[in-house]
Design a protein around this motif. Sequence first.
Motif, PDB file in Angstrom:
ATOM      1  N   ASN A  86      47.138  29.429  32.534  1.00  0.00           N
ATOM      2  CA  ASN A  86      45.997  30.312  32.802  1.00  0.00           C
ATOM      3  C   ASN A  86      46.492  31.757  32.820  1.00  0.00           C
ATOM      4  O   ASN A  86      47.146  32.197  33.774  1.00  0.00           O
ATOM      5  CB  ASN A  86      45.346  29.963  34.147  1.00  0.00           C
ATOM      6  CG  ASN A  86      44.009  30.656  34.332  1.00  0.00           C
ATOM      7  OD1 ASN A  86      43.778  31.745  33.808  1.00  0.00           O
ATOM      8  ND2 ASN A  86      43.127  30.032  35.115  1.00  0.00           N
ATOM      9  N   LYS A 138      44.891  34.405  33.246  1.00  0.00           N
ATOM     10  CA  LYS A 138      44.221  35.290  34.204  1.00  0.00           C
ATOM     11  C   LYS A 138      44.954  35.298  35.539  1.00  0.00           C
ATOM     12  O   LYS A 138      44.857  36.250  36.305  1.00  0.00           O
ATOM     13  CB  LYS A 138      42.774  34.846  34.415  1.00  0.00           C
ATOM     14  CG  LYS A 138      41.902  35.052  33.184  1.00  0.00           C
ATOM     15  CD  LYS A 138      40.473  34.612  33.465  1.00  0.00           C
ATOM     16  CE  LYS A 138      39.592  34.840  32.238  1.00  0.00           C
ATOM     17  NZ  LYS A 138      38.191  34.438  32.486  1.00  0.00           N
ATOM     18  N   ILE A 139      45.685  34.214  35.797  1.00  0.00           N
ATOM     19  CA  ILE A 139      46.422  34.134  37.061  1.00  0.00           C
ATOM     20  C   ILE A 139      47.835  34.678  36.893  1.00  0.00           C
ATOM     21  O   ILE A 139      48.367  35.358  37.778  1.00  0.00           O
ATOM     22  CB  ILE A 139      46.455  32.679  37.564  1.00  0.00           C
ATOM     23  CG1 ILE A 139      45.022  32.212  37.877  1.00  0.00           C
ATOM     24  CG2 ILE A 139      47.346  32.535  38.794  1.00  0.00           C
ATOM     25  CD1 ILE A 139      44.919  30.758  38.258  1.00  0.00           C
ATOM     26  N   LYS A 154      46.684  37.263  39.900  1.00  0.00           N
ATOM     27  CA  LYS A 154      45.731  37.059  40.988  1.00  0.00           C
ATOM     28  C   LYS A 154      45.970  35.692  41.603  1.00  0.00           C
ATOM     29  O   LYS A 154      46.715  34.874  41.075  1.00  0.00           O
ATOM     30  CB  LYS A 154      44.300  37.194  40.490  1.00  0.00           C
ATOM     31  CG  LYS A 154      43.809  36.077  39.600  1.00  0.00           C
ATOM     32  CD  LYS A 154      42.335  36.260  39.274  1.00  0.00           C
ATOM     33  CE  LYS A 154      41.792  35.069  38.498  1.00  0.00           C
ATOM     34  NZ  LYS A 154      40.337  35.206  38.249  1.00  0.00           N
ATOM     35  N   LYS A 155      45.306  35.493  42.731  1.00  0.00           N
ATOM     36  CA  LYS A 155      45.520  34.251  43.462  1.00  0.00           C
ATOM     37  C   LYS A 155      45.058  33.045  42.641  1.00  0.00           C
ATOM     38  O   LYS A 155      44.082  33.112  41.902  1.00  0.00           O
ATOM     39  CB  LYS A 155      44.766  34.287  44.794  1.00  0.00           C
ATOM     40  CG  LYS A 155      45.317  35.289  45.791  1.00  0.00           C
ATOM     41  CD  LYS A 155      44.526  35.243  47.089  1.00  0.00           C
ATOM     42  CE  LYS A 155      45.077  36.247  48.099  1.00  0.00           C
ATOM     43  NZ  LYS A 155      44.330  36.197  49.389  1.00  0.00           N
ATOM     44  N   GLY A 156      45.802  31.948  42.847  1.00  0.00           N
ATOM     45  CA  GLY A 156      45.466  30.700  42.170  1.00  0.00           C
ATOM     46  C   GLY A 156      46.723  29.919  41.796  1.00  0.00           C
ATOM     47  O   GLY A 156      47.845  30.314  42.142  1.00  0.00           O
ATOM     48  N   LYS A 157      46.492  28.827  41.131  1.00  0.00           N
ATOM     49  CA  LYS A 157      47.617  28.008  40.676  1.00  0.00           C
ATOM     50  C   LYS A 157      47.726  28.091  39.148  1.00  0.00           C
ATOM     51  O   LYS A 157      46.715  28.054  38.440  1.00  0.00           O
ATOM     52  CB  LYS A 157      47.433  26.556  41.095  1.00  0.00           C
ATOM     53  CG  LYS A 157      47.586  26.330  42.595  1.00  0.00           C
ATOM     54  CD  LYS A 157      47.469  24.855  42.930  1.00  0.00           C
ATOM     55  CE  LYS A 157      47.658  24.610  44.425  1.00  0.00           C
ATOM     56  NZ  LYS A 157      47.568  23.169  44.766  1.00  0.00           N
ATOM     57  N   VAL A 158      48.962  28.159  38.662  1.00  0.00           N
ATOM     58  CA  VAL A 158      49.208  28.254  37.230  1.00  0.00           C
ATOM     59  C   VAL A 158      50.422  27.392  36.864  1.00  0.00           C
ATOM     60  O   VAL A 158      51.365  27.277  37.652  1.00  0.00           O
ATOM     61  CB  VAL A 158      49.436  29.722  36.802  1.00  0.00           C
ATOM     62  CG1 VAL A 158      50.698  30.280  37.417  1.00  0.00           C
ATOM     63  CG2 VAL A 158      49.491  29.845  35.281  1.00  0.00           C
ATOM     64  N   VAL A 162      50.709  38.104  44.517  1.00  0.00           N
ATOM     65  CA  VAL A 162      50.018  38.858  43.471  1.00  0.00           C
ATOM     66  C   VAL A 162      50.773  40.155  43.213  1.00  0.00           C
ATOM     67  O   VAL A 162      51.157  40.870  44.147  1.00  0.00           O
ATOM     68  CB  VAL A 162      48.561  39.158  43.880  1.00  0.00           C
ATOM     69  CG1 VAL A 162      47.893  40.056  42.839  1.00  0.00           C
ATOM     70  CG2 VAL A 162      47.781  37.870  44.043  1.00  0.00           C
ATOM     71  N   LYS A 197      52.172  28.654  42.702  1.00  0.00           N
ATOM     72  CA  LYS A 197      51.015  29.092  43.508  1.00  0.00           C
ATOM     73  C   LYS A 197      51.122  30.592  43.764  1.00  0.00           C
ATOM     74  O   LYS A 197      52.110  31.066  44.321  1.00  0.00           O
ATOM     75  CB  LYS A 197      50.980  28.341  44.828  1.00  0.00           C
ATOM     76  CG  LYS A 197      49.752  28.655  45.670  1.00  0.00           C
ATOM     77  CD  LYS A 197      49.754  27.822  46.946  1.00  0.00           C
ATOM     78  CE  LYS A 197      48.511  28.124  47.785  1.00  0.00           C
ATOM     79  NZ  LYS A 197      48.479  27.333  49.037  1.00  0.00           N
TER      80      LYS A 197
END
Length: 331
Positions: free
Chosen positions: A288, A290-291, A303-307, A265, A329
Amino acid sequence: MYRNWRCVCVSDFFFSRIHIFYLKKGTYYINLNNTSDKETEYNIKVENEELVDIDSINLDSNYIEIEEGVKKAVKYTINPDNATFTSVDWKVSDTSIVSLGYVGNVMNIEALKEGECDITVTAKNGKKAVCHIVVKKAGDHKYDSTIEKASTSKDGKIIDKCSRCGDVKVAQIISHPTKVVLNNSNFVYDGKVKTPTVTVTSADGKTVDSSNYDISYANGRKDAGTYDVKVTFKGNYTGSLTTKFTIAKANQSLKIKSPKKKMKVGAKAKIKIKANKGHGKVTYKVSNKKIAKIKKGKLVALKKGKVKLTVTLKATKNYKQKKVTITIKVK
């Protein structure tokens, strides 16, 4: 009663029994005496135009030399062509040498045996024309060839005709060309000029020798598109045939070298790709925002997550569109 009338000649005509022959228009008076010497006067008015006599007869040939068994046509013409009486008589001096067959104003002569004779055409007024015929023994044939060229829709012929006897025979049929075949009609763009080889086949399934045609290719033939190949025939052939070949768009090569598949991040990574020369316009897209987001050619982890990051090379004149997607990731 008529048989006792005497014939009276009067300037431009004469009267014989009940037949009157005249030469020109006019009114005539005839006095006739019957057997009792009683005179009867007749008033005769001639209405028709003046008779036109034949001045001359001409043959289209006055000397013919042919071999035994050969037929030849001789045509006559009468001058003037508006003569009143145009019937003629034909006569041959020796019927054992040639025979005659008369049709219209044409006399068909058939040579029977070796020798010489005359054929004479004579008009009713005595005008005549003569053709001398020399018949020679039949010898070996001496053929001369003529060519009827084959078109793209009709067979041609090589015709042999004997210059001695007139015998005609078809020596060869020239099968007409029907199809132009290329060794490759579907190429893929590689930046090089394409010149496919040509084969021409005829209606009998055989290959037409390349000496009988010229090949012309459309200009360019390097970029993606469709191009004509024209075959123009010569020699024993005439006309032309055209076929086509295509150069399809090539696939583009694309590999995403950066960013890596894992980011922290707040990290930023420049998007780097490896693509073919002359590739299309490059565009980027994330699944995404937002990620992660794209800013000034860089991927920014939010931010954390997969894109998913998708890189697209747009299509060009010679290349197809290309897309590559990787999953990143963020942790």
